[in-house]
Design a protein around this motif. Structure first.
Motif, PDB file in Angstrom:
ATOM      1  N   PRO A  98     -49.076   4.132  26.897  1.00  0.00           N
ATOM      2  CA  PRO A  98     -48.706   5.556  26.896  1.00  0.00           C
ATOM      3  C   PRO A  98     -47.717   5.856  25.781  1.00  0.00           C
ATOM      4  CG  PRO A  98     -48.508   4.589  29.097  1.00  0.00           C
ATOM      5  CD  PRO A  98     -48.703   3.460  28.147  1.00  0.00           C
ATOM      6  N   VAL A  99     -47.780   7.071  25.262  1.00  0.00           N
ATOM      7  CA  VAL A  99     -46.978   7.448  24.096  1.00  0.00           C
ATOM      8  C   VAL A  99     -46.193   8.723  24.384  1.00  0.00           C
ATOM      9  CG1 VAL A  99     -47.106   8.227  21.689  1.00  0.00           C
ATOM     10  CG2 VAL A  99     -48.554   6.346  22.459  1.00  0.00           C
ATOM     11  N   VAL A 100     -44.962   8.772  23.863  1.00  0.00           N
ATOM     12  CA  VAL A 100     -44.141   9.975  23.841  1.00  0.00           C
ATOM     13  C   VAL A 100     -43.888  10.306  22.376  1.00  0.00           C
ATOM     14  CG1 VAL A 100     -41.895  10.999  24.399  1.00  0.00           C
ATOM     15  CG2 VAL A 100     -43.042   9.509  26.060  1.00  0.00           C
ATOM     16  N   ILE A 101     -44.056  11.564  22.007  1.00  0.00           N
ATOM     17  CA  ILE A 101     -43.933  11.973  20.609  1.00  0.00           C
ATOM     18  C   ILE A 101     -42.690  12.843  20.420  1.00  0.00           C
ATOM     19  CG2 ILE A 101     -44.989  13.315  18.745  1.00  0.00           C
ATOM     20  CD1 ILE A 101     -47.696  12.529  19.865  1.00  0.00           C
ATOM     21  N   GLY A 102     -41.920  12.520  19.397  1.00  0.00           N
ATOM     22  CA  GLY A 102     -40.789  13.348  19.008  1.00  0.00           C
ATOM     23  C   GLY A 102     -41.115  14.118  17.747  1.00  0.00           C
ATOM     24  N   GLU A 103     -40.971  15.414  17.775  1.00  0.00           N
ATOM     25  CA  GLU A 103     -41.148  16.267  16.582  1.00  0.00           C
ATOM     26  C   GLU A 103     -42.467  16.004  15.841  1.00  0.00           C
ATOM     27  OE1 GLU A 103     -37.736  17.641  14.185  1.00  0.00           O
ATOM     28  OE2 GLU A 103     -36.770  15.851  14.974  1.00  0.00           O
ATOM     29  N   GLU A 127     -43.949  17.676  30.564  1.00  0.00           N
ATOM     30  CA  GLU A 127     -44.404  18.809  29.777  1.00  0.00           C
ATOM     31  C   GLU A 127     -43.744  18.792  28.401  1.00  0.00           C
ATOM     32  OE1 GLU A 127     -43.486  22.268  32.019  1.00  0.00           O
ATOM     33  OE2 GLU A 127     -44.977  21.865  33.584  1.00  0.00           O
ATOM     34  N   THR A 128     -44.299  19.583  27.504  1.00  0.00           N
ATOM     35  CA  THR A 128     -43.694  19.731  26.180  1.00  0.00           C
ATOM     36  C   THR A 128     -42.313  20.380  26.301  1.00  0.00           C
ATOM     37  OG1 THR A 128     -45.802  19.883  25.017  1.00  0.00           O
ATOM     38  CG2 THR A 128     -43.902  20.914  23.959  1.00  0.00           C
ATOM     39  N   VAL A 129     -41.353  19.826  25.588  1.00  0.00           N
ATOM     40  CA  VAL A 129     -39.989  20.352  25.580  1.00  0.00           C
ATOM     41  C   VAL A 129     -39.655  20.793  24.156  1.00  0.00           C
ATOM     42  CG1 VAL A 129     -37.544  19.815  25.902  1.00  0.00           C
ATOM     43  CG2 VAL A 129     -39.246  18.868  27.487  1.00  0.00           C
ATOM     44  N   MET A 130     -39.266  22.041  23.991  1.00  0.00           N
ATOM     45  CA  MET A 130     -38.845  22.552  22.687  1.00  0.00           C
ATOM     46  C   MET A 130     -37.376  22.947  22.781  1.00  0.00           C
ATOM     47  SD  MET A 130     -41.405  22.161  20.714  1.00  0.00           S
ATOM     48  CE  MET A 130     -40.842  23.085  19.281  1.00  0.00           C
ATOM     49  N   LEU A 149     -36.446  12.627  25.088  1.00  0.00           N
ATOM     50  CA  LEU A 149     -37.462  11.605  24.849  1.00  0.00           C
ATOM     51  C   LEU A 149     -37.387  10.524  25.933  1.00  0.00           C
ATOM     52  CD1 LEU A 149     -37.106  11.194  20.973  1.00  0.00           C
ATOM     53  CD2 LEU A 149     -39.097  12.120  22.162  1.00  0.00           C
ATOM     54  N   GLY A 150     -36.164  10.124  26.268  1.00  0.00           N
ATOM     55  CA  GLY A 150     -35.988   9.133  27.327  1.00  0.00           C
ATOM     56  C   GLY A 150     -36.450   9.639  28.677  1.00  0.00           C
ATOM     57  N   ASN A 151     -36.158  10.897  28.973  1.00  0.00           N
ATOM     58  CA  ASN A 151     -36.600  11.473  30.246  1.00  0.00           C
ATOM     59  C   ASN A 151     -38.125  11.488  30.347  1.00  0.00           C
ATOM     60  OD1 ASN A 151     -33.972  11.973  31.075  1.00  0.00           O
ATOM     61  ND2 ASN A 151     -33.951  14.067  30.303  1.00  0.00           N
ATOM     62  N   ALA A 152     -38.792  11.759  29.221  1.00  0.00           N
ATOM     63  CA  ALA A 152     -40.254  11.760  29.219  1.00  0.00           C
ATOM     64  C   ALA A 152     -40.802  10.363  29.491  1.00  0.00           C
ATOM     65  CB  ALA A 152     -40.776  12.289  27.880  1.00  0.00           C
ATOM     66  N   VAL A 153     -40.148   9.336  28.935  1.00  0.00           N
ATOM     67  CA  VAL A 153     -40.560   7.957  29.196  1.00  0.00           C
ATOM     68  C   VAL A 153     -40.432   7.634  30.683  1.00  0.00           C
ATOM     69  CG1 VAL A 153     -39.942   5.532  28.833  1.00  0.00           C
ATOM     70  CG2 VAL A 153     -40.020   7.099  26.893  1.00  0.00           C
ATOM     71  N   THR A 203     -50.335  13.891  25.802  1.00  0.00           N
ATOM     72  CA  THR A 203     -49.150  13.142  25.374  1.00  0.00           C
ATOM     73  C   THR A 203     -47.925  14.046  25.381  1.00  0.00           C
ATOM     74  OG1 THR A 203     -50.519  11.754  23.948  1.00  0.00           O
ATOM     75  CG2 THR A 203     -48.162  11.773  23.505  1.00  0.00           C
ATOM     76  N   PRO A 204     -46.850  13.654  26.081  1.00  0.00           N
ATOM     77  CA  PRO A 204     -45.643  14.491  26.092  1.00  0.00           C
ATOM     78  C   PRO A 204     -45.012  14.588  24.708  1.00  0.00           C
ATOM     79  CG  PRO A 204     -45.249  12.389  27.186  1.00  0.00           C
ATOM     80  CD  PRO A 204     -46.711  12.461  26.936  1.00  0.00           C
ATOM     81  N   LEU A 205     -44.449  15.754  24.428  1.00  0.00           N
ATOM     82  CA  LEU A 205     -43.871  16.052  23.118  1.00  0.00           C
ATOM     83  C   LEU A 205     -42.493  16.657  23.300  1.00  0.00           C
ATOM     84  CD1 LEU A 205     -44.078  16.601  19.993  1.00  0.00           C
ATOM     85  CD2 LEU A 205     -45.173  18.765  20.593  1.00  0.00           C
ATOM     86  N   VAL A 206     -41.538  16.188  22.501  1.00  0.00           N
ATOM     87  CA  VAL A 206     -40.195  16.765  22.450  1.00  0.00           C
ATOM     88  C   VAL A 206     -39.962  17.238  21.019  1.00  0.00           C
ATOM     89  CG1 VAL A 206     -37.721  16.379  22.714  1.00  0.00           C
ATOM     90  CG2 VAL A 206     -39.331  15.278  24.293  1.00  0.00           C
TER      91      VAL A 206
END
Length: 366
Positions: A159-164, A346-349, A332-336, A171-174
């Motif tokens: 599983p992947v978390v993406i930043g910017e 969910e996506t966080v902006m 990002l850590g919370n998404a992990v 895939t969750p995005l921050v």
């Protein structure tokens, strides 16, 4: 026996089975005592822990526990740059601090994975991406159009978390509102009367290129933070000149400013303002401008992006768009943690804020 003396421990290597026997419980009950989960009374847990202390047993073998659970307890954090460069950038350090601190409170370890310099980002995959044990991977600075790292992780089922980065289905995005923030700081310069505005850009891709960004090069941009800031500038003005740097470091901002503002540029054609995509680039531009004999902000206004504390730039205080760096890492850590708990983050902006300083002022009169 004094308080500091202890009874001799029974000979032999301490094991969970020996702890269970001494405590008068089954091995499965002793295991529950160490895991902190399951139906076990506080009295039984205390008895197991007292037996473990007597035998010098510190807990089940972590590797065995990982094999049984199918989890490594490790999060792969893909930096996308050489570590020696990343750790010179306070932006990267603060984001990583927020990320690692959040993961640490959940008992998760971190494997830092650097980037591999390459003229072809689609083939730049660190061997750790292909083989290292990890439960989740965090792509801190996003993904490219044909991202080999993302593809490799997806093949492995990690599983992947993406930043910017650009959105990837499932895939969750921050991210941050950097396009809007960049447009806001450019409007600030326009409101001060500036019409000749230059741009110092973050890298457009992994090619480590520096130089003027023309239309052809602009079309090759493949980094989301860079794209957002390039677009934010152009939402307000077309820059007089746009200069790409190979990394977000002070020396690259300095070199770009010297090229943009050099003595060979006629005074009536020279930019009166520079918008830099990062605070380190902006700080370097200020140093370069002053070396050329220009006053900031009387002759040249300079603005950045990030909101870093740069006391060494004193007495100047940089006009900058502030972003919540540590909070970005924490999200990002919370998404992990949410992914590992079986949830769908969910996506966080995250919002940004323009904070004017002393490095921007009215455009100089002709």
């Amino acid at each position: 026996m004094t308080e500091t003396e202890q009874a001799p421990r029974p000979p032999g290597r301490p094991t969970l089975a020996r702890v269970a026997a001494l405590a008068g419980v089954s091995v499965s009950t002793a295991s529950l005592a160490f895991s902190g989960a399951g139906p076990i009374t506080p009295e039984t847990r205390d008895r197991v822990m007292a037996a473990a202390d007597e035998l010098g047993y510190t807990g089940p073998n972590p590797l065995g526990r990982q094999l049984r659970s199918g989890k490594s307890g490790i999060v792969g954090v893909v930096i996308g740059d050489q570590l020696k460069r990343a750790f010179r950038d306070p932006v990267a350090v603060q984001v990583l601090d927020g990320l690692v601190s959040t993961l640490g409170t959940s008992g998760l370890g971190v494997l830092l994975i650097p980037g591999i310099p390459s003229d072809d980002p689609s083939r730049a995959v660190d061997p750790l991406i292909e083989s290292a044990a990890m439960d989740v991977a965090v792509l801190v600075w996003g993904v490219g159009t044909d991202d080999a790292t993302l593809a490799a992780l997806q093949r492995r089922g990690v599983p992947v978390v993406i930043g910017e980065g650009r959105p990837v289905p499932g895939t969750p995005l921050v991210g941050i509102e950097d396009r809007r923030g960049t447009a806001e700081v450019v409007r600030h310069l326009v409101d001060l009367g500036h019409t000749r505005i230059a741009e110092i850009s973050l890298p457009l891709d992994n090619s480590r290129r520096s130089g003027v960004i023309d239309a052809e090069r602009l079309a090759q941009a493949d980094r989301t933070p860079t794209l957002n800031r390039l677009t934010g500038v152009r939402d307000v003005v077309e820059p007089l000149i746009s200069w790409e740097t190979e990394a977000s470091l002070v020396e690259h901002g300095h070199a770009a400013a010297v090229e943009i503002l050099g003595t060979w540029v006629p005074a009536d054609e020279r930019p009166t303002a520079i918008i830099a995509h990062s605070d380190l680039l902006a700080a370097g531009a200020i140093l370069g401008a002053k070396e050329l004999g220009l006053r900031v902000p009387e002759d040249l206004s300079v603005a950045g992006f990030d909101g870093l504390d740069l006391p060494w730039l004193s007495p100047d205080t940089l006009t900058s768009v502030h972003q919540p760096l540590a909070e970005k890492g924490a999200q990002l850590g919370n998404a992990v943690v949410a992914l590992l708990a079986g949830k769908e983050p969910e996506t966080v902006m995250l919002d940004v804020e323009l904070v004017p300083g002393t490095t921007t002022g009215p455009a100089p009169s002709a």
